[in-house]
Motif scaffolding. Structure first.
Motif, PDB file in Angstrom:
ATOM      1  N   GLY A  74       0.833  -1.187   0.000  1.00  0.00           N
ATOM      2  CA  GLY A  74       0.000   0.000   0.000  1.00  0.00           C
ATOM      3  C   GLY A  74       0.866   1.234   0.000  1.00  0.00           C
ATOM      4  O   GLY A  74       1.099   1.833  -1.035  1.00  0.00           O
ATOM      5  N   ARG A  75       1.401   1.579   1.151  1.00  0.00           N
ATOM      6  CA  ARG A  75       2.221   2.780   1.260  1.00  0.00           C
ATOM      7  C   ARG A  75       3.715   2.502   1.125  1.00  0.00           C
ATOM      8  O   ARG A  75       4.487   3.408   0.849  1.00  0.00           O
ATOM      9  N   MET A  76       4.128   1.271   1.345  1.00  0.00           N
ATOM     10  CA  MET A  76       5.546   0.957   1.250  1.00  0.00           C
ATOM     11  C   MET A  76       5.883   0.589  -0.189  1.00  0.00           C
ATOM     12  O   MET A  76       5.240  -0.293  -0.772  1.00  0.00           O
ATOM     13  N   PHE A  85       9.706  -5.842  -1.241  1.00  0.00           N
ATOM     14  CA  PHE A  85       9.625  -4.460  -0.772  1.00  0.00           C
ATOM     15  C   PHE A  85      10.955  -3.756  -1.022  1.00  0.00           C
ATOM     16  O   PHE A  85      12.016  -4.382  -0.966  1.00  0.00           O
ATOM     17  N   GLU A  86      10.894  -2.461  -1.256  1.00  0.00           N
ATOM     18  CA  GLU A  86      12.115  -1.674  -1.394  1.00  0.00           C
ATOM     19  C   GLU A  86      12.668  -1.280  -0.027  1.00  0.00           C
ATOM     20  O   GLU A  86      13.836  -0.953   0.099  1.00  0.00           O
ATOM     21  N   HIS A  87      11.827  -1.281   0.992  1.00  0.00           N
ATOM     22  CA  HIS A  87      12.271  -1.032   2.365  1.00  0.00           C
ATOM     23  C   HIS A  87      12.627  -2.367   3.034  1.00  0.00           C
ATOM     24  O   HIS A  87      12.130  -3.421   2.635  1.00  0.00           O
ATOM     25  N   GLY A  88      13.450  -2.292   4.039  1.00  0.00           N
ATOM     26  CA  GLY A  88      13.787  -3.463   4.826  1.00  0.00           C
ATOM     27  C   GLY A  88      13.616  -3.169   6.309  1.00  0.00           C
ATOM     28  O   GLY A  88      13.628  -2.008   6.725  1.00  0.00           O
ATOM     29  N   ILE A 111       8.141   6.655   1.542  1.00  0.00           N
ATOM     30  CA  ILE A 111       6.843   6.027   1.806  1.00  0.00           C
ATOM     31  C   ILE A 111       5.800   6.845   1.056  1.00  0.00           C
ATOM     32  O   ILE A 111       5.829   8.065   1.072  1.00  0.00           O
ATOM     33  N   THR A 112       4.874   6.165   0.385  1.00  0.00           N
ATOM     34  CA  THR A 112       3.888   6.870  -0.420  1.00  0.00           C
ATOM     35  C   THR A 112       2.653   7.232   0.404  1.00  0.00           C
ATOM     36  O   THR A 112       2.372   6.618   1.425  1.00  0.00           O
ATOM     37  N   GLY A 113       1.910   8.231  -0.066  1.00  0.00           N
ATOM     38  CA  GLY A 113       0.692   8.636   0.622  1.00  0.00           C
ATOM     39  C   GLY A 113       0.981   9.453   1.858  1.00  0.00           C
ATOM     40  O   GLY A 113       2.128   9.646   2.253  1.00  0.00           O
ATOM     41  N   THR A 114      -0.077   9.939   2.492  1.00  0.00           N
ATOM     42  CA  THR A 114       0.097  10.814   3.658  1.00  0.00           C
ATOM     43  C   THR A 114      -0.270  10.163   4.979  1.00  0.00           C
ATOM     44  O   THR A 114       0.137  10.629   6.034  1.00  0.00           O
ATOM     45  N   SER A 115      -1.051   9.092   4.974  1.00  0.00           N
ATOM     46  CA  SER A 115      -1.391   8.429   6.239  1.00  0.00           C
ATOM     47  C   SER A 115      -1.826   6.999   5.977  1.00  0.00           C
ATOM     48  O   SER A 115      -2.271   6.667   4.887  1.00  0.00           O
TER      49      SER A 115
END
Length: 199
Positions: A74-76, A85-88, A111-115
């Motif tokens: 979703g946001r990640m 995922f691009e984050h770890g 991180i995408t989006g605002t909340s």
């Protein structure tokens, strides 16, 4: 690996502050309770600034044990082709009993989006009861500035799944039942100053 260690050191030891970030960007709430298994949803409310990385120390009440953690789609940022995922997530035990989580993106994507939710933490809580406390929260902006989140976020959970989100902030921030901060609490159930309020 060097990039990750540098980011972790920057997040932990830094003193630079972003000008426009709210002091309570990290949110947490109970997503589900099933017997002794509790899922805590962690969110980032970054309406004023794009957040790339974050860390926090997780303190669990006596008898509650950590089972694991995972990022949520979703946001990640997520690579559908690579199915990754691009984050770890990195975890390390602290001397005071806390578990430190560092979530970072080595490719520099925010991180995408605002909340909304960014990760889930799974714990085992006898009887589905306990407390999770998030302290030493630090966030990193897209431009690599970093700043502490001044609030301590506490999540209480019970066998009925009722949760509350409390902070040490002086303002009366309102959150929906998913732990997302809302601008105006109206028409529903909200968490304000750690208490459920029907508006």
């Amino acid at each position: 690996m060097k990039k990750f260690l540098l980011l972790a050191a920057t997040l932990i030891c830094g003193t630079a502050f972003a000008q426009n970030m709210t002091d309570d960007a990290l949110t947490a709430s109970v997503a589900s309770v099933s017997g002794d298994n509790v899922t805590i949803e962690v969110g980032i409310d970054n309406a004023t600034l794009t957040v790339r990385d974050f860390q926090f120390d997780l303190y669990l009440s006596e008898g509650v044990t950590l089972k694991g953690a995972k990022l949520v789609k979703g946001r990640m940022p997520y690579d559908d082709f690579a199915e990754a995922f691009e984050h770890g997530i990195a975890r390390s035990a602290q001397g005071d009993g806390a578990e430190r989580f560092v979530v970072n993106n080595t490719s520099g994507h925010a991180i995408t989006g605002t909340s909304g939710a960014v990760m889930q933490i799974l714990v085992n809580a006898p009887g589905g009861k306990g407390t999770a406390e998030f302290k030493n929260i630090v966030l990193s902006a897209e431009d690599a500035t970093y700043f502490p989140n001044k609030d301590v976020v506490t999540v209480n959970f019970t066998e009925t799944g009722i949760s509350s989100v409390n902070t040490e902030a002086q303002n009366a921030a309102a959150y929906d039942l998913q732990g997302r901060r809302v601008q105006k609490a109206e028409n529903g159930v909200f968490i304000i100053n750690g208490k459920k309020v029907l508006k």
